[in-house]
Design a protein around this motif. Structure first.
Motif, PDB file in Angstrom:
ATOM      1  N   ARG A  74       0.839  -1.215   0.000  1.00 12.92           N
ATOM      2  CA  ARG A  74       0.000   0.000   0.000  1.00 12.92           C
ATOM      3  C   ARG A  74       0.869   1.259   0.000  1.00 12.92           C
ATOM      4  O   ARG A  74       0.571   2.239  -0.682  1.00 12.92           O
ATOM      5  CB  ARG A  74      -0.919  -0.009   1.221  1.00 12.92           C
ATOM      6  N   THR A  75       1.947   1.222   0.780  1.00 11.45           N
ATOM      7  CA  THR A  75       2.872   2.361   0.808  1.00 11.45           C
ATOM      8  C   THR A  75       3.496   2.576  -0.569  1.00 11.45           C
ATOM      9  O   THR A  75       3.568   3.705  -1.069  1.00 11.45           O
ATOM     10  CB  THR A  75       3.974   2.121   1.860  1.00 11.45           C
ATOM     11  N   ASP A  76       3.929   1.478  -1.197  1.00  6.96           N
ATOM     12  CA  ASP A  76       4.523   1.578  -2.530  1.00  6.96           C
ATOM     13  C   ASP A  76       3.494   2.053  -3.559  1.00  6.96           C
ATOM     14  O   ASP A  76       3.832   2.780  -4.496  1.00  6.96           O
ATOM     15  CB  ASP A  76       5.107   0.229  -2.961  1.00  6.96           C
ATOM     16  N   PHE A  77       2.245   1.644  -3.388  1.00  2.81           N
ATOM     17  CA  PHE A  77       1.191   2.081  -4.304  1.00  2.81           C
ATOM     18  C   PHE A  77       0.965   3.582  -4.172  1.00  2.81           C
ATOM     19  O   PHE A  77       0.736   4.273  -5.169  1.00  2.81           O
ATOM     20  CB  PHE A  77      -0.100   1.313  -4.028  1.00  2.81           C
ATOM     21  N   GLY A  78       1.034   4.111  -2.947  1.00  2.00           N
ATOM     22  CA  GLY A  78       0.941   5.563  -2.761  1.00  2.00           C
ATOM     23  C   GLY A  78       2.065   6.289  -3.476  1.00  2.00           C
ATOM     24  O   GLY A  78       1.850   7.331  -4.117  1.00  2.00           O
ATOM     25  N   THR A  79       3.271   5.731  -3.409  1.00  2.00           N
ATOM     26  CA  THR A  79       4.414   6.313  -4.123  1.00  2.00           C
ATOM     27  C   THR A  79       4.181   6.275  -5.630  1.00  2.00           C
ATOM     28  O   THR A  79       4.478   7.230  -6.350  1.00  2.00           O
ATOM     29  CB  THR A  79       5.706   5.551  -3.768  1.00  2.00           C
ATOM     30  N   LEU A  80       3.637   5.145  -6.121  1.00  2.00           N
ATOM     31  CA  LEU A  80       3.356   5.012  -7.551  1.00  2.00           C
ATOM     32  C   LEU A  80       2.326   6.046  -7.994  1.00  2.00           C
ATOM     33  O   LEU A  80       2.475   6.669  -9.054  1.00  2.00           O
ATOM     34  CB  LEU A  80       2.857   3.595  -7.860  1.00  2.00           C
ATOM     35  N   ARG A  81       1.291   6.265  -7.194  1.00  2.00           N
ATOM     36  CA  ARG A  81       0.259   7.242  -7.568  1.00  2.00           C
ATOM     37  C   ARG A  81       0.845   8.651  -7.650  1.00  2.00           C
ATOM     38  O   ARG A  81       0.476   9.431  -8.528  1.00  2.00           O
ATOM     39  CB  ARG A  81      -0.891   7.198  -6.569  1.00  2.00           C
ATOM     40  N   GLU A  82       1.744   8.978  -6.731  1.00  2.00           N
ATOM     41  CA  GLU A  82       2.400  10.287  -6.791  1.00  2.00           C
ATOM     42  C   GLU A  82       3.199  10.430  -8.082  1.00  2.00           C
ATOM     43  O   GLU A  82       3.187  11.476  -8.723  1.00  2.00           O
ATOM     44  CB  GLU A  82       3.313  10.479  -5.580  1.00  2.00           C
ATOM     45  N   ILE A  87       2.778  12.573 -14.590  1.00  2.00           N
ATOM     46  CA  ILE A  87       2.996  12.146 -15.976  1.00  2.00           C
ATOM     47  C   ILE A  87       1.833  12.625 -16.833  1.00  2.00           C
ATOM     48  O   ILE A  87       0.667  12.459 -16.482  1.00  2.00           O
ATOM     49  CB  ILE A  87       3.103  10.604 -16.068  1.00  2.00           C
ATOM     50  N   ASP A  88       2.167  13.209 -17.976  1.00  2.00           N
ATOM     51  CA  ASP A  88       1.145  13.667 -18.916  1.00  2.00           C
ATOM     52  C   ASP A  88       0.935  12.578 -19.967  1.00  2.00           C
ATOM     53  O   ASP A  88       1.842  12.255 -20.738  1.00  2.00           O
ATOM     54  CB  ASP A  88       1.610  14.974 -19.575  1.00  2.00           C
ATOM     55  N   LEU A  89      -0.259  11.993 -19.974  1.00  2.00           N
ATOM     56  CA  LEU A  89      -0.567  10.902 -20.899  1.00  2.00           C
ATOM     57  C   LEU A  89      -1.671  11.318 -21.860  1.00  2.00           C
ATOM     58  O   LEU A  89      -2.497  12.167 -21.527  1.00  2.00           O
ATOM     59  CB  LEU A  89      -1.041   9.667 -20.127  1.00  2.00           C
ATOM     60  N   PRO A  90      -1.726  10.715 -23.056  1.00  2.00           N
ATOM     61  CA  PRO A  90      -2.846  10.951 -23.976  1.00  2.00           C
ATOM     62  C   PRO A  90      -4.155  10.492 -23.331  1.00  2.00           C
ATOM     63  O   PRO A  90      -4.142   9.628 -22.451  1.00  2.00           O
ATOM     64  CB  PRO A  90      -2.504  10.093 -25.203  1.00  2.00           C
ATOM     65  N   PRO A 136       4.866   0.984 -13.428  1.00  2.00           N
ATOM     66  CA  PRO A 136       5.878   2.036 -13.606  1.00  2.00           C
ATOM     67  C   PRO A 136       6.743   1.837 -14.846  1.00  2.00           C
ATOM     68  O   PRO A 136       7.076   2.805 -15.533  1.00  2.00           O
ATOM     69  CB  PRO A 136       6.720   1.976 -12.332  1.00  2.00           C
ATOM     70  N   GLU A 137       7.059   0.579 -15.153  1.00  2.00           N
ATOM     71  CA  GLU A 137       7.900   0.334 -16.333  1.00  2.00           C
ATOM     72  C   GLU A 137       7.152   0.667 -17.617  1.00  2.00           C
ATOM     73  O   GLU A 137       7.730   1.247 -18.555  1.00  2.00           O
ATOM     74  CB  GLU A 137       8.355  -1.123 -16.341  1.00  2.00           C
ATOM     75  N   ALA A 138       5.863   0.321 -17.685  1.00  2.00           N
ATOM     76  CA  ALA A 138       5.077   0.633 -18.880  1.00  2.00           C
ATOM     77  C   ALA A 138       5.002   2.137 -19.098  1.00  2.00           C
ATOM     78  O   ALA A 138       5.206   2.632 -20.217  1.00  2.00           O
ATOM     79  CB  ALA A 138       3.673   0.046 -18.750  1.00  2.00           C
ATOM     80  N   PHE A 142       6.912   4.382 -22.041  1.00  2.00           N
ATOM     81  CA  PHE A 142       6.136   5.270 -22.911  1.00  2.00           C
ATOM     82  C   PHE A 142       6.739   6.667 -22.937  1.00  2.00           C
ATOM     83  O   PHE A 142       6.928   7.269 -24.007  1.00  2.00           O
ATOM     84  CB  PHE A 142       4.679   5.343 -22.445  1.00  2.00           C
ATOM     85  N   VAL A 143       7.068   7.195 -21.768  1.00  2.00           N
ATOM     86  CA  VAL A 143       7.618   8.555 -21.695  1.00  2.00           C
ATOM     87  C   VAL A 143       8.926   8.638 -22.468  1.00  2.00           C
ATOM     88  O   VAL A 143       9.159   9.588 -23.228  1.00  2.00           O
ATOM     89  CB  VAL A 143       7.803   8.984 -20.223  1.00  2.00           C
ATOM     90  N   ARG A 144       9.793   7.663 -22.316  1.00  2.00           N
ATOM     91  CA  ARG A 144      11.085   7.680 -23.016  1.00  2.00           C
ATOM     92  C   ARG A 144      10.894   7.498 -24.528  1.00  2.00           C
ATOM     93  O   ARG A 144      11.530   8.167 -25.324  1.00  2.00           O
ATOM     94  CB  ARG A 144      11.988   6.576 -22.477  1.00  2.00           C
ATOM     95  N   THR A 145      10.008   6.568 -24.907  1.00  2.00           N
ATOM     96  CA  THR A 145       9.810   6.286 -26.333  1.00  2.00           C
ATOM     97  C   THR A 145       9.131   7.459 -27.021  1.00  2.00           C
ATOM     98  O   THR A 145       9.435   7.766 -28.181  1.00  2.00           O
ATOM     99  CB  THR A 145       8.963   5.012 -26.503  1.00  2.00           C
ATOM    100  N   ARG A 146       8.232   8.138 -26.327  1.00  2.00           N
ATOM    101  CA  ARG A 146       7.533   9.267 -26.938  1.00  2.00           C
ATOM    102  C   ARG A 146       8.523  10.340 -27.379  1.00  2.00           C
ATOM    103  O   ARG A 146       8.372  10.957 -28.424  1.00  2.00           O
ATOM    104  CB  ARG A 146       6.528   9.846 -25.942  1.00  2.00           C
TER     105      ARG A 146
END
Length: 200
Positions: A74-82, A87-90, A136-138, A142-146
């Motif tokens: 749950r703690t790691d999920f909070g970090t992931l949400r932050e 991140i700006d996504l389509p 996070p990897e996906a 995406f951010v790097r490939t874009r």
């Protein structure tokens, strides 16, 4: 260090078994059976006991229980949400990611779902892999490939890959949620049968 080894041997099965047989040898001596060779009998019985004693079993590793793993997750999920909030996504990928994070939040929400998850280590592992690695990897890929796609127009848009990856992850987590729901339904049915059999 040497003191620890000595204490470990004193408490070991080999020493205890050897000591018990050594005491039996002393008993034989006092009964007059061992005669003048009593030291050899006592030492021999001690040695025999130490040899026939079963080996020491290493203690089990102290792994955290599933509920503690879920707390860390749950703690790691909070970090992931932050991280994802920055991140700006389509729009299509952002919508798919929102659905996925809502599903993760529901599965990680403290309550009966977490209680069911603690009985499903594979489900906990899948959630952990999704939160700590797959999502996070996906997004990061995406951010790097874009950025590179801007330099090479005409290639397949990276957001399509991201949408497909998020869809696969959502299907995987959806199957976990369905399995948990089915397990609870079976549990309820078995309890109903138990109560009916008991009253009948």
């Amino acid at each position: 260090m040497a003191t620890n080894r000595l204490l470990a041997y004193v408490e070991s099965r080999k020493n205890l078994t050897g000591g018990a047989l050594g005491v039996a040898g002393l008993g034989l001596t006092f009964a007059g059976v061992a005669g003048p060779y009593w030291p050899v009998v006592v030492v021999g019985l001690y040695g025999a006991g130490a040899l026939i004693a079963p080996p020491e079993r290493p203690s089990l590793p102290d792994f955290p229980d599933p509920s503690a793993q879920l707390d860390e997750l749950r703690t790691d999920f909070g970090t992931l949400r932050e991280y994802l909030a920055g991140i700006d996504l389509p729009p299509a990928a952002a919508g798919r990611l929102t659905e996925l994070t809502e599903l993760l939040a529901a599965l990680l929400d403290p309550g009966w779902v977490s209680e069911v998850l603690t009985r499903d280590p594979e489900g906990v592992h899948a959630l952990s892999r999704a939160v700590r690695q797959d999502v996070p990897e996906a997004v990061d890929t995406f951010v790097r490939t874009r950025w590179w796609t801007r330099l090479t127009p005409g290639t397949e848009p990276p957001e399509r890959h991201l949408e497909r990856q998020l869809t696969v992850l959502q299907d995987e987590l959806g199957s976990i949620a369905a399995a948990l729901r089915d397990a609870e339904a079976r549990r309820q049915e078995s309890h109903t049968r138990y109560l009916e059999d008991r009253s009948g």
